[in-house]
Every structure is written in structure tokens, then in C-alpha cells.
Scaffold this motif. Structure first.
Motif, PDB file in Angstrom:
ATOM      1  N   GLY A  88     -42.413   0.399 -57.116  1.00  0.00           N
ATOM      2  CA  GLY A  88     -42.061  -0.793 -56.300  1.00  0.00           C
ATOM      3  C   GLY A  88     -40.591  -0.950 -56.286  1.00  0.00           C
ATOM      4  O   GLY A  88     -39.971  -1.886 -55.497  1.00  0.00           O
ATOM      5  N   LYS A  89     -39.844   0.017 -56.669  1.00  0.00           N
ATOM      6  CA  LYS A  89     -38.168  -0.023 -56.480  1.00  0.00           C
ATOM      7  C   LYS A  89     -37.868   0.378 -55.096  1.00  0.00           C
ATOM      8  O   LYS A  89     -38.348   1.363 -54.593  1.00  0.00           O
ATOM      9  N   GLU A  90     -37.046  -0.511 -54.363  1.00  0.00           N
ATOM     10  CA  GLU A  90     -36.472  -0.308 -52.866  1.00  0.00           C
ATOM     11  C   GLU A  90     -35.446   0.564 -53.107  1.00  0.00           C
ATOM     12  O   GLU A  90     -34.489   0.422 -53.912  1.00  0.00           O
ATOM     13  N   THR A  91     -35.055   1.779 -52.096  1.00  0.00           N
ATOM     14  CA  THR A  91     -33.843   2.448 -52.071  1.00  0.00           C
ATOM     15  C   THR A  91     -33.509   2.568 -50.564  1.00  0.00           C
ATOM     16  O   THR A  91     -34.683   3.052 -50.022  1.00  0.00           O
ATOM     17  N   LEU A  92     -32.463   2.633 -50.220  1.00  0.00           N
ATOM     18  CA  LEU A  92     -31.946   2.953 -48.784  1.00  0.00           C
ATOM     19  C   LEU A  92     -31.323   4.278 -48.950  1.00  0.00           C
ATOM     20  O   LEU A  92     -30.529   4.588 -49.813  1.00  0.00           O
ATOM     21  N   HIS A  93     -31.823   4.970 -47.756  1.00  0.00           N
ATOM     22  CA  HIS A  93     -31.123   6.355 -47.594  1.00  0.00           C
ATOM     23  C   HIS A  93     -30.525   6.360 -46.244  1.00  0.00           C
ATOM     24  O   HIS A  93     -31.209   5.955 -45.124  1.00  0.00           O
ATOM     25  N   ALA A  94     -29.235   6.471 -46.308  1.00  0.00           N
ATOM     26  CA  ALA A  94     -28.650   6.301 -44.758  1.00  0.00           C
ATOM     27  C   ALA A  94     -27.669   7.448 -44.489  1.00  0.00           C
ATOM     28  O   ALA A  94     -26.802   8.020 -45.476  1.00  0.00           O
ATOM     29  N   LEU A  95     -27.108   7.639 -43.124  1.00  0.00           N
ATOM     30  CA  LEU A  95     -26.157   8.615 -42.847  1.00  0.00           C
ATOM     31  C   LEU A  95     -25.016   7.483 -42.068  1.00  0.00           C
ATOM     32  O   LEU A  95     -25.773   6.805 -41.439  1.00  0.00           O
ATOM     33  N   TRP A  96     -23.956   8.003 -42.146  1.00  0.00           N
ATOM     34  CA  TRP A  96     -23.030   7.183 -41.200  1.00  0.00           C
ATOM     35  C   TRP A  96     -22.156   8.031 -40.492  1.00  0.00           C
ATOM     36  O   TRP A  96     -21.731   9.013 -40.493  1.00  0.00           O
ATOM     37  N   LEU A  97     -21.552   7.423 -39.193  1.00  0.00           N
ATOM     38  CA  LEU A  97     -20.658   8.051 -38.439  1.00  0.00           C
ATOM     39  C   LEU A  97     -19.435   6.782 -38.351  1.00  0.00           C
ATOM     40  O   LEU A  97     -19.652   5.763 -38.165  1.00  0.00           O
ATOM     41  N   MET A  98     -17.899   7.350 -38.579  1.00  0.00           N
ATOM     42  CA  MET A  98     -17.175   6.335 -38.422  1.00  0.00           C
ATOM     43  C   MET A  98     -16.061   7.007 -37.388  1.00  0.00           C
ATOM     44  O   MET A  98     -15.893   8.015 -37.203  1.00  0.00           O
ATOM     45  N   ARG A  99     -15.960   5.970 -36.223  1.00  0.00           N
ATOM     46  CA  ARG A  99     -14.891   5.983 -35.018  1.00  0.00           C
ATOM     47  C   ARG A  99     -13.817   5.499 -35.445  1.00  0.00           C
ATOM     48  O   ARG A  99     -13.448   4.393 -35.514  1.00  0.00           O
ATOM     49  N   ASP A 100     -12.667   6.299 -35.253  1.00  0.00           N
ATOM     50  CA  ASP A 100     -11.277   5.847 -35.334  1.00  0.00           C
ATOM     51  C   ASP A 100     -10.718   5.670 -33.894  1.00  0.00           C
ATOM     52  O   ASP A 100     -11.296   6.289 -32.886  1.00  0.00           O
ATOM     53  N   GLU A 101      -9.820   4.628 -33.617  1.00  0.00           N
ATOM     54  CA  GLU A 101      -9.245   4.739 -32.221  1.00  0.00           C
ATOM     55  C   GLU A 101      -8.082   5.594 -32.214  1.00  0.00           C
ATOM     56  O   GLU A 101      -7.365   5.886 -33.080  1.00  0.00           O
ATOM     57  N   VAL A 102      -8.147   6.346 -31.017  1.00  0.00           N
ATOM     58  CA  VAL A 102      -6.990   7.234 -30.869  1.00  0.00           C
ATOM     59  C   VAL A 102      -6.180   6.929 -29.703  1.00  0.00           C
ATOM     60  O   VAL A 102      -6.911   6.114 -28.524  1.00  0.00           O
ATOM     61  N   GLU A 103      -5.403   7.629 -29.347  1.00  0.00           N
ATOM     62  CA  GLU A 103      -4.130   7.357 -28.337  1.00  0.00           C
ATOM     63  C   GLU A 103      -4.727   7.976 -27.040  1.00  0.00           C
ATOM     64  O   GLU A 103      -4.413   7.202 -25.913  1.00  0.00           O
ATOM     65  N   ASN A 104      -5.290   8.907 -26.835  1.00  0.00           N
ATOM     66  CA  ASN A 104      -5.922   9.510 -25.791  1.00  0.00           C
ATOM     67  C   ASN A 104      -6.833  10.381 -25.791  1.00  0.00           C
ATOM     68  O   ASN A 104      -7.242  10.870 -27.041  1.00  0.00           O
ATOM     69  N   PRO A 105      -7.384  10.995 -24.779  1.00  0.00           N
ATOM     70  CA  PRO A 105      -8.611  11.668 -24.757  1.00  0.00           C
ATOM     71  C   PRO A 105      -8.291  13.068 -25.485  1.00  0.00           C
ATOM     72  O   PRO A 105      -9.302  13.855 -26.108  1.00  0.00           O
ATOM     73  N   GLY A 106      -7.219  13.538 -25.623  1.00  0.00           N
ATOM     74  CA  GLY A 106      -6.908  14.624 -25.986  1.00  0.00           C
ATOM     75  C   GLY A 106      -7.136  14.771 -27.603  1.00  0.00           C
ATOM     76  O   GLY A 106      -6.968  15.674 -28.337  1.00  0.00           O
ATOM     77  N   GLN A 107      -6.969  13.471 -28.083  1.00  0.00           N
ATOM     78  CA  GLN A 107      -7.120  13.267 -29.617  1.00  0.00           C
ATOM     79  C   GLN A 107      -8.479  12.986 -30.157  1.00  0.00           C
ATOM     80  O   GLN A 107      -8.919  12.912 -31.154  1.00  0.00           O
ATOM     81  N   ASP A 108      -9.253  12.913 -29.143  1.00  0.00           N
ATOM     82  CA  ASP A 108     -10.874  12.665 -29.258  1.00  0.00           C
ATOM     83  C   ASP A 108     -11.382  13.417 -30.298  1.00  0.00           C
ATOM     84  O   ASP A 108     -12.336  13.010 -31.152  1.00  0.00           O
ATOM     85  N   TRP A 109     -10.951  14.829 -30.465  1.00  0.00           N
ATOM     86  CA  TRP A 109     -11.740  15.680 -31.418  1.00  0.00           C
ATOM     87  C   TRP A 109     -11.881  15.199 -32.752  1.00  0.00           C
ATOM     88  O   TRP A 109     -12.483  15.451 -33.659  1.00  0.00           O
ATOM     89  N   LYS A 110     -10.727  14.346 -33.167  1.00  0.00           N
ATOM     90  CA  LYS A 110     -10.512  14.056 -34.536  1.00  0.00           C
ATOM     91  C   LYS A 110     -10.572  12.380 -34.723  1.00  0.00           C
ATOM     92  O   LYS A 110     -10.681  11.937 -35.829  1.00  0.00           O
ATOM     93  N   ALA A 111     -11.351  11.787 -33.848  1.00  0.00           N
ATOM     94  CA  ALA A 111     -11.725  10.313 -33.839  1.00  0.00           C
ATOM     95  C   ALA A 111     -13.155  10.020 -34.582  1.00  0.00           C
ATOM     96  O   ALA A 111     -13.147   8.962 -34.969  1.00  0.00           O
ATOM     97  N   THR A 112     -14.175  10.932 -34.740  1.00  0.00           N
ATOM     98  CA  THR A 112     -15.309  10.544 -35.299  1.00  0.00           C
ATOM     99  C   THR A 112     -15.542  11.608 -36.440  1.00  0.00           C
ATOM    100  O   THR A 112     -15.474  12.622 -36.500  1.00  0.00           O
ATOM    101  N   ARG A 113     -15.935  10.780 -37.478  1.00  0.00           N
ATOM    102  CA  ARG A 113     -16.058  11.601 -39.020  1.00  0.00           C
ATOM    103  C   ARG A 113     -17.508  11.272 -39.342  1.00  0.00           C
ATOM    104  O   ARG A 113     -18.059  10.458 -38.970  1.00  0.00           O
TER     105      ARG A 113
END
Length: 113
Positions: A88-113
Motif C-alpha cells: 500500500g506504499k505510494e511512490t511517484l516516478h517522474a521525469l522533468w524538463l527545465m527551461r531557462d530564459e535565453v537572450e535570442n534564438p541562437g542560444q535556444d540549444w542550451k535553454a532546455t535541460r
């Protein structure tokens, strides 16, 4: 049957507290990062989410978004499932994505982890 309301702690010591769980599966709460963060000044940040109808699934899927109050320049989305073991023990399993603000579309590649 798994219900998300209450307090949950992750492997890094972070804590999610679901304080309001509505009948439609929506929920509100707060998230406090744990030992994995390098910023001891972080406070609890608000979260909003949805849980699959627990009447339809004993081990429902869920999703939620945390808006980091202190930084304001990033957000994190979590998706996962709540499991219930034979005891009866409850456990959560989750994945996450973190999005940072970047200055321009050229930096988009590094904005999501």
C-alpha cells in the motif's frame, strides 16, 4: 489507490506539497528544492498540475509545472505516474524538463535541460 494530496520527498531531499486536489484532478501546491541545489536561499515555489482520474486508474499519471519564484527566468515541467506497491506504499516516478530564459534564438540549444 494512489492520491497525490500530501507531502512527497525526492531522492535529493526536494519536497512537493500538494495542498489542494480538486475533484477534476487538478491540484495546487508548492515545491522546495533539496540538497541537489547550490542555492541555499531558494524558497518554496508554487506548482500547478493535473492527475488522471483516480477512479479510472489505481496508479494514475500526473503532470505539474513549477514556477521558480526566486529566479523568474526558468520553469520546470514534471510528468510521471503514482505507483502503489503490495503493502500500500505510494511512490511517484517522474521525469522533468527545465527551461531557462535565453537572450535570442541562437542560444535556444542550451535553454532546455
Amino acid at each position: 489507490q494512489c492520491v497525490l494530496s500530501g507531502s512527497w520527498r525526492n531522492d535529493d531531499g526536494g519536497r512537493m506539497v500538494v495542498s489542494i486536489l480538486e475533484t477534476d484532478g487538478s491540484f495546487l501546491g508548492s515545491y522546495l528544492p533539496g540538497a541537489a541545489t547550490d542555492d541555499a536561499q531558494l524558497l518554496a515555489s508554487p506548482l500547478k498540475g493535473m492527475q488522471q482520474d483516480a477512479e479510472l486508474a489505481a496508479q494514475p499519471v500526473f503532470s505539474f509545472v513549477v514556477h521558480w519564484r526566486q529566479r523568474g527566468k526558468w520553469t520546470t515541467a514534471f510528468v510521471g505516474q503514482c505507483y502503489v506497491d503490495e503493502a500500500g506504499k505510494e511512490t511517484l516516478h517522474a521525469l522533468w524538463l527545465m527551461r531557462d530564459e535565453v537572450e535570442n534564438p541562437g542560444q535556444d540549444w542550451k535553454a532546455t535541460r
